[in-house]
Design an enzyme around this catalytic site. Sequence first.
Site, PDB file in Angstrom:
ATOM      1  N   ASN A 283       0.897  -1.176   0.000  1.00 16.53           N
ATOM      2  CA  ASN A 283       0.000   0.000   0.000  1.00 16.53           C
ATOM      3  C   ASN A 283       0.922   1.208   0.000  1.00 16.53           C
ATOM      4  OD1 ASN A 283      -2.345   1.232   2.546  1.00 16.53           O
ATOM      5  ND2 ASN A 283      -2.249   1.742   0.393  1.00 16.53           N
TER       6      ASN A 283
ATOM      7  N   CYS B 286      -5.041   5.898   8.302  1.00 19.55           N
ATOM      8  CA  CYS B 286      -4.527   4.905   7.357  1.00 19.55           C
ATOM      9  C   CYS B 286      -3.548   4.012   8.106  1.00 19.55           C
ATOM     10  CB  CYS B 286      -3.827   5.610   6.188  1.00 19.55           C
ATOM     11  SG  CYS B 286      -3.025   4.478   5.036  1.00 19.55           S
TER      12      CYS B 286
ATOM     13  N   HIS C 250     -15.598   0.565   7.612  1.00 21.68           N
ATOM     14  CA  HIS C 250     -15.316  -0.695   6.913  1.00 21.68           C
ATOM     15  C   HIS C 250     -16.535  -1.597   6.910  1.00 21.68           C
ATOM     16  CE1 HIS C 250     -10.902  -0.339   6.419  1.00 21.68           C
ATOM     17  NE2 HIS C 250     -11.013   0.468   7.461  1.00 21.68           N
TER      18      HIS C 250
ATOM     19  N   GLU D 163     -10.703  -0.051  -1.510  1.00 23.64           N
ATOM     20  CA  GLU D 163     -10.652   1.052  -0.555  1.00 23.64           C
ATOM     21  C   GLU D 163     -11.491   2.249  -1.005  1.00 23.64           C
ATOM     22  OE1 GLU D 163      -7.160   2.469   1.230  1.00 23.64           O
ATOM     23  OE2 GLU D 163      -6.059   0.574   1.089  1.00 23.64           O
TER      24      GLU D 163
ATOM     25  N   CYS E 299      -4.528  -3.160   3.034  1.00 27.28           N
ATOM     26  CA  CYS E 299      -5.251  -2.103   3.747  1.00 27.28           C
ATOM     27  C   CYS E 299      -5.109  -2.404   5.233  1.00 27.28           C
ATOM     28  CB  CYS E 299      -6.719  -2.085   3.333  1.00 27.28           C
ATOM     29  SG  CYS E 299      -7.707  -0.836   4.175  1.00 27.28           S
TER      30      CYS E 299
ATOM     31  N   GLY F 186      -8.248  -2.064   7.142  1.00 24.07           N
ATOM     32  CA  GLY F 186      -9.108  -3.128   6.614  1.00 24.07           C
ATOM     33  C   GLY F 186      -8.771  -4.486   7.214  1.00 24.07           C
TER      34      GLY F 186
HETATM   35  N1  API Z   1      -9.121   4.314   2.004  1.00 22.82           N
HETATM   36  C1  API Z   1      -9.169   4.529   3.456  1.00 22.82           C
HETATM   37  C2  API Z   1      -7.913   5.304   3.922  1.00 22.82           C
HETATM   38  C3  API Z   1      -6.652   4.468   3.794  1.00 22.82           C
HETATM   39  C4  API Z   1      -6.760   3.169   4.560  1.00 22.82           C
HETATM   40  C5  API Z   1      -5.755   2.086   4.200  1.00 22.82           C
HETATM   41  N2  API Z   1      -4.841   2.372   3.145  1.00 22.82           N
HETATM   42  C6  API Z   1      -5.061   1.570   5.449  1.00 22.82           C
HETATM   43  O1  API Z   1      -3.905   1.114   5.370  1.00 22.82           O
HETATM   44  O2  API Z   1      -5.718   1.575   6.523  1.00 22.82           O
HETATM   45  C7  API Z   1     -10.425   5.354   3.801  1.00 22.82           C
HETATM   46  O3  API Z   1     -10.935   6.055   2.922  1.00 22.82           O
HETATM   47  O4  API Z   1     -10.861   5.267   4.957  1.00 22.82           O
END
Ligand code: API
Length: 279
Positions: A17, A77, A165, A214, A223, A226
Amino acid sequence: MTHSATRPFVRMNGAGNDFVVVNALETPFAPTADQARAIADRDSGQGCDQLIAIEPSDRADAFMRVWNADGGQVETCGNALRCVGWLLMESTGKDTVVIDTLGGPTTASRAGLHQVRVDMGPPGLDWTDVPLAEEMDTRGIELQVGPIDAPILHTPGAVSMGNPHVVFFTDRQDDGFVRGSGSLVEHHPLFPEGVNVGFANVLAPDRIRLRVWERGAGLTKACGTGACAALVATARRGLTGRHAVIEADGGELVIDWDESSGHVFMTGPVEIEGTGTLR
Ligand SMILES: N[C@H](CCC[C@H](N)C(=O)O)C(=O)O
């Protein structure tokens, strides 16, 4: 405050990522959504899943600000928390640092060579935490994808890790399916703030194969939040214990949902890819 064209950055990734990380501890960095999107654009910008700024904080070692590839600013993130934590520990010599975010404060600690462990805090389990547009049992919400009488996905779990999520329990994880279903659910009216869409295939009580479409970034190689949400959702359904290895496309993350504190801990890799100057 805008971003100057000669701004240096570090390119990093956490389990694939990837991020453009800007040090804003001395000089403010405040890109517009269009500027953030241009930086993230893999065709015309530097290209990344998320743009990250490290800012001063009066209650933590630093504040981490996150923009998705679509230019939208979001709460947090997980993979970036490991990367920012590693940068802060390397620059301060500390073995633990506190990083504040719009999703709340987190603590990052060294966990081996280029491995960082983050205390992500407790998950949000109420429908109002995710948030959902109406009251539901977040262990299995009333949502299905596909025809009413023969849904291809249904009854996912919903969890907040500071960001929203939804986690489907399925062994269907091919690109076309994840992209098609994920993009459908991401903006479903049940999620007023949008949602990150996980596809969790439980391989064993302590092992999950996970792909995530995402919010604001699409299908990424991993993620972090995630992975935390997937473990919480599968544990709440009795499909796993409170510890699991999450197999993402770009690498493995180890997630523990601690019984006594209620906090979720994520351990995983950090990689520096290089440096550059924002165009
Ligand atoms: N797309 C996610 C943010 C980045 C999360 C992901 N890249 C991680 O490592 O937690 C959101 O809109 O909440």
